[in-house]
Every structure is written in C-alpha cells, then in structure tokens.
Write a protein that holds these residues in place. Sequence first.
Motif, mmCIF file in Angstrom:
data_model
loop_
_atom_site.group_PDB
_atom_site.id
_atom_site.type_symbol
_atom_site.label_atom_id
_atom_site.label_comp_id
_atom_site.label_asym_id
_atom_site.label_seq_id
_atom_site.Cartn_x
_atom_site.Cartn_y
_atom_site.Cartn_z
ATOM 1 N N GLY A 51 30.320 -34.372 80.019
ATOM 2 C CA GLY A 51 29.637 -35.308 80.903
ATOM 3 C C GLY A 51 28.160 -35.465 80.667
ATOM 4 N N ALA A 52 27.620 -34.852 79.588
ATOM 5 C CA ALA A 52 26.180 -34.952 79.349
ATOM 6 C C ALA A 52 25.764 -36.401 79.091
ATOM 7 N N ILE A 53 26.550 -37.118 78.301
ATOM 8 C CA ILE A 53 26.218 -38.522 78.013
ATOM 9 C C ILE A 53 26.358 -39.372 79.270
ATOM 10 N N ALA A 54 27.404 -39.134 80.037
ATOM 11 C CA ALA A 54 27.584 -39.903 81.279
ATOM 12 C C ALA A 54 26.416 -39.662 82.238
ATOM 13 N N PHE A 77 18.576 -29.892 79.446
ATOM 14 C CA PHE A 77 18.208 -28.488 79.502
ATOM 15 C C PHE A 77 19.435 -27.630 79.242
ATOM 16 N N THR A 78 19.196 -26.439 78.737
ATOM 17 C CA THR A 78 20.261 -25.499 78.439
ATOM 18 C C THR A 78 20.111 -24.259 79.307
ATOM 19 N N VAL A 79 21.189 -23.483 79.378
ATOM 20 C CA VAL A 79 21.255 -22.363 80.313
ATOM 21 C C VAL A 79 21.974 -21.198 79.651
ATOM 22 N N GLY A 117 16.782 -32.863 85.672
ATOM 23 C CA GLY A 117 17.281 -32.367 84.397
ATOM 24 C C GLY A 117 18.786 -32.551 84.258
ATOM 25 N N ILE A 118 19.239 -32.695 83.022
ATOM 26 C CA ILE A 118 20.667 -32.876 82.730
ATOM 27 C C ILE A 118 21.152 -31.684 81.924
ATOM 28 N N LEU A 119 22.169 -31.003 82.428
ATOM 29 C CA LEU A 119 22.712 -29.844 81.726
ATOM 30 C C LEU A 119 23.317 -30.279 80.397
ATOM 31 N N LEU A 120 22.787 -29.722 79.319
ATOM 32 C CA LEU A 120 23.245 -30.028 77.967
ATOM 33 C C LEU A 120 24.281 -29.020 77.490
ATOM 34 N N GLY A 121 24.056 -27.724 77.764
ATOM 35 C CA GLY A 121 24.989 -26.728 77.270
ATOM 36 C C GLY A 121 24.607 -25.329 77.689
ATOM 37 N N LYS A 122 25.440 -24.380 77.269
ATOM 38 C CA LYS A 122 25.251 -22.968 77.564
ATOM 39 C C LYS A 122 24.917 -22.239 76.264
#
Length: 468
Positions: A51-54, A77-79, A117-122
């Motif tokens: 869902g990052a693109i959405a 952003f990443t986590v 911010g949009i979660l990009l990945g872990k």
Amino acid sequence: MNDDLLFSDATRLAELIRTKAVSPVEVMRAHLDRIDAVNPSINAIVTVADGAIAAAQAAEAAVLTGQDVGPLHGVPFTVKDSIDTAGVPTQRGSPIFKGRLPEADATSVARMKKAGGILLGKTNLPEFSYWIESDNLLSGRSNNPWDVTRTPGGSSGGESAAIAAGMSPIGLGTDLAISVRGPAAQTGITSMKATHGRVPMTGIWPRAPRRFWHVGPMARSVRDIALAFSQLQGPDGRDAFATSTVSFDAGIGRRAGHRLRVGWMVGPGFGPVDPEVAATVRAAAGALEAMGIEVEPVGIPALERDFALDVFNRLHVMEMKPAFRDATAGHEDQMYKMAKTMLSLPETSMTDFIDAEQAAERIRDGYAAYFRDFDALITHVLPIPAHKHGVEEFVIDGQTVDATYLQGATVPLNLTGLPGISMRFGTSGDGLPINVQIVGSWLAESTILHVASLLESVSPVRTLHPSL
C-alpha cells in the motif's frame, strides 16, 4: 534514478512535495526502485509495506486539492522490525515471530504517520534487537553500504544501512546500549537517543529492562532529527516512563544571550579509542572553539571509578533473561547466537545487582555534577570505524578488548537516561565514516541539536553517501 530525490533529506522532500515541485508518488517510486537496485547487496529492508504507492497517491491528492498537510507529508519512512506496524509484519529478527502481524501501530509509528509520513518498509536487526551486528536466522545479515564486508552495526543496523544507501530518507530505531547511535556512526548518518521517556516505547519489544530502552529517529541531517523528534515526543498515556510535557519544536535554537560551554573527552572511563577517532573528537571540539564557543578538555571522575559497561551488564542480564526465556520457550531450535548467549549467562546475585544499582547512581551523579558547569559534552560514539563482519575481539590503541567494548561511550547514556546525538564529523584512512556524540543534560535536546547543527555547518566531510 534521481539522486536528488534519493539523497535529499526528509525536510527537503517535504518542502518539494508541499510546493508541488515533486509528487509523493514520484518520491515513493524512486525509493522503491532504489530498494530493488541495491537492497540485494545490502539486505537492509526486510519487508516492503503493502500500500505504499496507494498511500503516496492519496498524499498527492491531498496536496493537489489544497488540504492541510503535516510536516512530513508524503515522505517515505522506514521502521526497525522490532517496532509494531499495523498490518505489516513485525518479526523481531527471529523465525519464532515469522509472519507476526500487529493489529496496531507503535506510538512512534502512529506519530510519524500523523505528521504525514508514509511507511515504506521494515528494516533488519539482530535477533530480538540484541547485538552490535544486524544478523539473524530469519532475514540474514545486513551489510554496510560503504563496504559490504563490514557491518552497519546493531541493533538498528538495517535502518542505518537503508538510510545511508538512499533506500529511505528517515526512520525509527531503538536503543538499549548503542543501537541508534552506533549504527549511525558506522554508516555516517545522524541519529538521536532522546532523554529517557521523551518518546514512548509503546508497541516495541522487548521492553525489559524498560528503564534503559529508547526509540529514536535516524536520518541524514540534524534538522530532520529535530523535525522528527518534535513529532515523536510527549506522553501517550500508556508508557509510564513517558511523562514529560516539556514542549519542543523543530526550530533548533538556544537561550538568548547565553554563551555555550562545551567539554570534550575520549577517556578515561570509556575504554581504549582508535587515534583517528580521538582526532575526530578533537577536531569537532576545535571547530566549536573557532566559532567562539568556550570549549575545554574534561573528565568525569565517576566514569573512572565505575566502568559503565560493567555496571550495565550486571544490571540488564537479570531483567532480560526472563523475557528471552518466555519468548523462546518451545522454540529452542529456532534460537540464534545471542538468545543462546543470553540464556547461558550466570544469574546476577542480589548483592552484585544492588552494588551495580549504586554504581549507576554514582554515574548519574557524576554527569549531574558535570552539567552544573557545562551545556554539552562531545565524545566519540564508537572507538573504531565500522568493523568487519563477525569480529569478536579488537586491538584498539594497543589494547585487546572484546566486542562489547564498542558500547563504552554510548551505554553511559542508557544508564543515566541522558540525551545524545550521533553525527558524522570525519573519515578514516580507509574512507569509512567517523561520528561524534553530543551529550546533553536531562531534557536538553534543544541544546545538543543546536550544537550538532553548528558542527554540521562546518563539517569537513565531503563524501556524504556511498557509491553503489
């Protein structure tokens, strides 16, 4: 691929998005393409968020329709993969937790999202966030983008590597003894462990020993750290340590009319330090002095009486072992090195535990005495630049020490809860980053961010990111 997008800091990306110079979708696609290109050799990103693109498309629509947007609107952003993310796997670096899907975001993640911010990945980590290298049975080993034969550190090593390699502009890590500041030093990025309790640890595991754990921002610039901290800090009503209501904004300032007084030290009290690293600390002190700041070499006698790393080791094992034992019960065949090591360590006697608690109090008092006279302290972060994978013993300035000694200058801030920033100010003869640590008194994040911004403005570093 647009290097301007990949290596701009988060503050700049947010400005470009807000002014419609670029779209959030363009920024997100650039980072996803970068992950495809370089993550196979770095292994920093372990999960790309569905869902990052959405989410980027929704962020673009908000800008185009003139909606109010947050300070990180549209910025990926990443986590670290020990921090809960709703609907996105949080697997804690262990096959025991493979496929684990949290129902709710950790407070820190929710606040990054609230800021736009949009979660990009872990990102990768050691098993259970517990070691100075990011390696585990589930997702393997992360490599340093400056030299893949070296570690990006731990426990937030995947996060540091992802940011340094241009796969992410900003992210979240956690810190028990070294884990946002050390990895930042090994990859040449910037990070901050704020005062204990300033940022809630809700939704992050393990919590034991709660009084030493921190969550903090990792990024490429001091202003990004200030911006992220302004959004992350404050009580959430669930973490009992997060009680401070002292306000903070992202404007990096200082008290009007106050002349800063800064001390610097590389020991004694921290263990041996490589001459190149010590020289970088002296250079940072000299740079501040050249700006008219009062700077002098100092010592903290409490650190010479009680070696903070030894004190920490006697305190935390007794509290962490039960958490590790509970997590691995019935899954002993899926444990990796550090879980096995932790469970094999002897119990700390109550006498030793109480003695260590008293030593920790003496160290806290020692820093309190120091900060009666000084506004900040400059030290090294690590005694050496990024090291080769799997090394368990080092010769540093002629002294042989084990790998735990890499925490000598960072762990005092976990014992005391004091804030510290890790930022690059030098380069080794091998071309590896060298960071310095700026330490402040309780709740003095604005002071150390100001000092860090001054150093950033005169940094001698010219190569800011690796070639991949």
